[in-house]
Design a protein around this motif. Sequence first.
Motif, PDB file in Angstrom:
ATOM      1  N   MET A   1     -42.918 -34.510   5.850  1.00 31.98           N
ATOM      2  CA  MET A   1     -41.856 -33.426   5.381  1.00 31.98           C
ATOM      3  C   MET A   1     -41.150 -33.918   4.289  1.00 31.98           C
ATOM      4  N   LEU A   2     -40.642 -33.222   3.223  1.00 36.16           N
ATOM      5  CA  LEU A   2     -40.085 -33.574   2.064  1.00 36.16           C
ATOM      6  C   LEU A   2     -38.420 -33.118   2.377  1.00 36.16           C
ATOM      7  N   LEU A   3     -37.907 -34.127   1.555  1.00 41.06           N
ATOM      8  CA  LEU A   3     -36.339 -33.877   1.548  1.00 41.06           C
ATOM      9  C   LEU A   3     -35.926 -33.482   0.188  1.00 41.06           C
ATOM     10  N   PRO A   4     -35.559 -32.138  -0.193  1.00 41.48           N
ATOM     11  CA  PRO A   4     -35.305 -31.832  -1.408  1.00 41.48           C
ATOM     12  C   PRO A   4     -33.866 -32.390  -1.945  1.00 41.48           C
ATOM     13  N   VAL A   5     -33.801 -32.952  -2.936  1.00 42.23           N
ATOM     14  CA  VAL A   5     -32.473 -33.306  -3.427  1.00 42.23           C
ATOM     15  C   VAL A   5     -32.215 -32.483  -4.589  1.00 42.23           C
ATOM     16  N   ILE A   6     -31.064 -31.626  -4.627  1.00 44.01           N
ATOM     17  CA  ILE A   6     -30.999 -30.854  -5.578  1.00 44.01           C
ATOM     18  C   ILE A   6     -29.673 -31.428  -6.457  1.00 44.01           C
ATOM     19  N   MET A   7     -29.848 -31.547  -7.983  1.00 45.20           N
ATOM     20  CA  MET A   7     -28.803 -32.094  -8.584  1.00 45.20           C
ATOM     21  C   MET A   7     -28.068 -30.826  -9.228  1.00 45.20           C
ATOM     22  N   ALA A   8     -26.854 -30.748  -8.787  1.00 42.82           N
ATOM     23  CA  ALA A   8     -26.269 -29.423  -9.017  1.00 42.82           C
ATOM     24  C   ALA A   8     -24.696 -29.748  -9.826  1.00 42.82           C
ATOM     25  N   GLY A   9     -24.934 -30.986 -10.556  1.00 40.27           N
ATOM     26  CA  GLY A   9     -23.663 -31.228 -11.347  1.00 40.27           C
ATOM     27  C   GLY A   9     -23.971 -30.594 -12.745  1.00 40.27           C
ATOM     28  N   GLY A  10     -22.976 -31.043 -13.864  1.00 41.05           N
ATOM     29  CA  GLY A  10     -23.147 -30.569 -15.126  1.00 41.05           C
ATOM     30  C   GLY A  10     -22.248 -28.968 -15.474  1.00 41.05           C
ATOM     31  N   THR A  11     -22.090 -28.850 -16.609  1.00 39.46           N
ATOM     32  CA  THR A  11     -20.923 -27.668 -16.783  1.00 39.46           C
ATOM     33  C   THR A  11     -21.807 -26.621 -17.565  1.00 39.46           C
ATOM     34  N   GLY A  12     -23.173 -26.842 -18.220  1.00 36.27           N
ATOM     35  CA  GLY A  12     -23.616 -25.894 -18.678  1.00 36.27           C
ATOM     36  C   GLY A  12     -23.130 -25.066 -20.084  1.00 36.27           C
ATOM     37  N   SER A  13     -22.351 -25.854 -20.961  1.00 38.66           N
ATOM     38  CA  SER A  13     -21.616 -25.135 -22.044  1.00 38.66           C
ATOM     39  C   SER A  13     -22.248 -24.365 -22.915  1.00 38.66           C
ATOM     40  N   ARG A  14     -23.653 -24.626 -22.910  1.00 40.67           N
ATOM     41  CA  ARG A  14     -24.493 -23.747 -24.033  1.00 40.67           C
ATOM     42  C   ARG A  14     -24.447 -22.565 -23.784  1.00 40.67           C
ATOM     43  N   LEU A  15     -24.094 -22.025 -22.447  1.00 41.55           N
ATOM     44  CA  LEU A  15     -24.317 -20.780 -22.081  1.00 41.55           C
ATOM     45  C   LEU A  15     -22.968 -20.109 -22.061  1.00 41.55           C
ATOM     46  N   TRP A  16     -21.919 -20.691 -22.612  1.00 40.76           N
ATOM     47  CA  TRP A  16     -20.702 -20.222 -22.655  1.00 40.76           C
ATOM     48  C   TRP A  16     -20.800 -18.759 -23.235  1.00 40.76           C
ATOM     49  N   PRO A  17     -20.141 -17.686 -23.062  1.00 42.83           N
ATOM     50  CA  PRO A  17     -18.986 -17.701 -22.048  1.00 42.83           C
ATOM     51  C   PRO A  17     -19.086 -17.414 -20.590  1.00 42.83           C
ATOM     52  N   MET A  18     -20.567 -17.236 -20.059  1.00 40.82           N
ATOM     53  CA  MET A  18     -20.710 -17.093 -18.711  1.00 40.82           C
ATOM     54  C   MET A  18     -20.637 -18.170 -18.186  1.00 40.82           C
ATOM     55  N   SER A  19     -21.024 -19.413 -18.581  1.00 36.12           N
ATOM     56  CA  SER A  19     -20.818 -20.709 -17.894  1.00 36.12           C
ATOM     57  C   SER A  19     -19.631 -21.443 -18.532  1.00 36.12           C
ATOM     58  N   ARG A  20     -19.121 -21.830 -17.397  1.00 34.64           N
ATOM     59  CA  ARG A  20     -17.765 -22.596 -17.796  1.00 34.64           C
ATOM     60  C   ARG A  20     -17.555 -24.024 -16.810  1.00 34.64           C
ATOM     61  N   GLU A  21     -16.798 -24.887 -17.126  1.00 33.92           N
ATOM     62  CA  GLU A  21     -16.815 -25.905 -16.396  1.00 33.92           C
ATOM     63  C   GLU A  21     -16.407 -25.704 -14.724  1.00 33.92           C
ATOM     64  N   LEU A  22     -15.561 -24.809 -14.612  1.00 36.90           N
ATOM     65  CA  LEU A  22     -15.454 -24.393 -13.067  1.00 36.90           C
ATOM     66  C   LEU A  22     -16.302 -23.426 -12.508  1.00 36.90           C
ATOM     67  N   TYR A  23     -17.277 -22.757 -13.250  1.00 34.68           N
ATOM     68  CA  TYR A  23     -18.232 -22.028 -12.829  1.00 34.68           C
ATOM     69  C   TYR A  23     -19.326 -22.176 -13.794  1.00 34.68           C
ATOM     70  N   PRO A  24     -20.232 -23.361 -13.699  1.00 32.77           N
ATOM     71  CA  PRO A  24     -21.405 -23.675 -14.776  1.00 32.77           C
ATOM     72  C   PRO A  24     -22.614 -22.943 -14.175  1.00 32.77           C
ATOM     73  N   LYS A  25     -23.579 -22.859 -15.200  1.00 29.12           N
ATOM     74  CA  LYS A  25     -24.696 -21.762 -15.126  1.00 29.12           C
ATOM     75  C   LYS A  25     -25.626 -22.022 -13.730  1.00 29.12           C
ATOM     76  N   GLN A  26     -25.693 -23.216 -13.206  1.00 29.88           N
ATOM     77  CA  GLN A  26     -26.173 -23.449 -12.220  1.00 29.88           C
ATOM     78  C   GLN A  26     -25.836 -22.523 -10.827  1.00 29.88           C
ATOM     79  N   PHE A  27     -24.579 -21.913 -10.974  1.00 27.40           N
ATOM     80  CA  PHE A  27     -23.905 -20.925  -9.874  1.00 27.40           C
ATOM     81  C   PHE A  27     -24.248 -19.637 -10.169  1.00 27.40           C
ATOM     82  N   LEU A  28     -24.552 -19.360 -11.503  1.00 27.97           N
ATOM     83  CA  LEU A  28     -24.645 -17.936 -11.970  1.00 27.97           C
ATOM     84  C   LEU A  28     -25.999 -17.167 -11.549  1.00 27.97           C
ATOM     85  N   ARG A  29     -25.897 -15.850 -11.356  1.00 25.47           N
ATOM     86  CA  ARG A  29     -27.341 -15.329 -11.145  1.00 25.47           C
ATOM     87  C   ARG A  29     -27.789 -14.787 -12.619  1.00 25.47           C
ATOM     88  N   LEU A  30     -28.754 -15.504 -13.095  1.00 21.35           N
ATOM     89  CA  LEU A  30     -29.252 -15.459 -14.559  1.00 21.35           C
ATOM     90  C   LEU A  30     -30.455 -14.958 -14.686  1.00 21.35           C
TER      91      LEU A  30
END
Length: 473
Positions: A1-30
């Motif tokens: 069995m594998l244990l996935p470790v998902i790195m979900a930090g970061g702010t994704g400022s290069r995709l502003w204005p959709m990606s922002r510090e409190l709602y960065p790109k990893q949480f967007l449906r892109l």
Amino acid sequence: MLLPVIMAGGTGSRLWPMSRELYPKQFLRLHGDYSMLQETITRLDGLSIESPLVICNEEHRFLVAEQLRQIDHLSKNIILEPVGRNTAPAIALAALSAIANGEDPILLVLAADHVIENNPAFHAAIQHAQPYAEAGNLVTFGIVPTGPETGYGYIQRGDALEQGTAGAFTVHRFVEKPNKETAETYIASGEYYWNSGMFMFRAQKYLTELGKYRPDILAACQKAIASTQTDASQEFIRVNKAEFIACPDDSVDYAVMEKTADAMVVPLDAGWNDVGSWSALWEVSEKDDNNNALTGDVFLHNAENCYINTDEKMVAAVGVENLVIVNTKDAVLIIDKSKVQDVKKVVEYLKSHARTEHRRHRESYRPWGRTDIVVNEPRFNVNRITVKPGGIFSLQMHHHRAEHWVVLAGTAKVTQDDKIYLITENQSTFIPVGSVHMLENPGKIPLELLEIQSGSYLGDDDIIRIKDHYGRV
């Protein structure tokens, strides 16, 4: 069995204005049907895996919990970083958490904000790498390059390994992002892969190697996780803040992978893209006959090679080409597709002028639902609020503002000082300054209301929380 470790930090400022510090790109449906975090997890369907560990910033915790709940992967599996300390400490926290029950699982470390278009090829690479990880190797996945890209680091492969000589190699070296000429020589040699930032290794093996080369990071993470607290109601694993703040900042590449004698690379050719810019998102998006990638209400005439994404308002573009146009509720970006790296100039301007558009959207998400700032004036605000079934505000009061709640749909249960009462559609209630109050949605449908705030001061630091169901201060 594998244990996935998902790195979900970061702010994704290069995709502003959709990606922002409190709602960065990893949480967007892109790209795809889900957010990028959800896509990262669901693309593992069909593999033999445990429930993933997700590592995220403290301020994103409710957003991550809600997105995991939506895909049925919420199970006391969110590790909160009090501050960002790069990938080596984050993976160490995951590895230490994974071995806490006496097991030594194989960790599959993935970024939450990558696009992979060929799932069968992705699964095949993972399955090919697993025996090497079980044997004690630290595996990295090298992306088979499609051109002389200058925006990625590279991995130069070494000797072919005995098994699967066409698909597994020792690592000769890691190299930094090259200039165009150097990148062209890398591609011509056929010995280099893009560095994906994805890894597979046993938890204890990683900790052993980290202890060899960065014992200071390992010691700090061990101290931080020794006093871990789990919030059973919200599925969060909190580490000791003071100890983790003292941890050095370093990437897994610098701390371990470039130093260990047991690094190896498995090539991955699966339509990978780190979606690091608007032009990269255009590349992986579906396009019309004129190479335009469109999302939302868009009218085009004599336009080509454009990326246009709009939230609510219609966008009309006539006689243009090679543009990125992104429209959100409170900002519009128009930029030449060849200049998208300069989005950072906009973010720098917003920060230097103490504006909030780099940090938050007009609409923000809370553990109980979401709020949309419709009017924002110095002495009054109008918010449209959605409270999910079972959602509940903190018991609170304000020294400087009064609130008027008007129910648009659903039923609200209101606590006001010593009274508890219900208000329904087309009814309202007034909360005067200094009144202790709370609102909750006791129904089975979302509660929609308008909140009118008025007073001499409307800042969030005038929210005096007396009791909170979500662990907020």
